[in-house]
Design a protein around this motif. Sequence first.
Motif: not given
Ligand code: AMP
Length: 135
Positions: A17, A99, A107-108, A114, A41-43, A112, A105
């Motif tokens: 990010f 999160n 991830e980034v 959601h 979100d990418i996914s 942020h 969990h």
């Molecule tokens: P979290 O588990 O709350 O850290 O969620 C991280 C979110 O970032 C996940 O839903 C991913 O699908 C999303 N994500 C990761 N890389 C990207 C990206 N390049 N563009 C948009 N969303 C992303």
Amino acid sequence: MAEKGGVIVSYNDQNIFAKILRGEIPCDKVYEDNWALAFYDISPQAPIHILVIPKGRYVSMEDFSEKASDPEIVGYFRAVGIVARQTGAVSDGYRLLANHGKNAHQEVPHFHTHIFAGRDLGGMIRRPEMDKIGN
Ligand code: AMP
């Protein structure tokens, strides 16, 4: 990346990010102002799944709520509201989720929120009995 008990405690400028904020990698932008950037979100896990990130360098809600200035906090949460309204889901409902750390969990490691919308989002969180049967 500095960690303490599984929680990331120092900001890493190489997180994905941070790269999006610097324009080094693209995003599907839905909103931007002085305090926040929002993109799809990418996914996606719902028909509408948007991430709203602050412009400042904060690892998670923990870091942001402790260290961000009042204008940053106000500006950021106003932006979350603006984006939620932009989705058109105010009348049908939407869900916010942020999160922090390993149990959630995260991830980034850039704070942020959601925004999920566009369908019935079900119960609040996964119930422990669902984990036991492997769902
Ligand atoms: P979290 O588990 O709350 O850290 O969620 C991280 C979110 O970032 C996940 O839903 C991913 O699908 C999303 N994500 C990761 N890389 C990207 C990206 N390049 N563009 C948009 N969303 C992303």
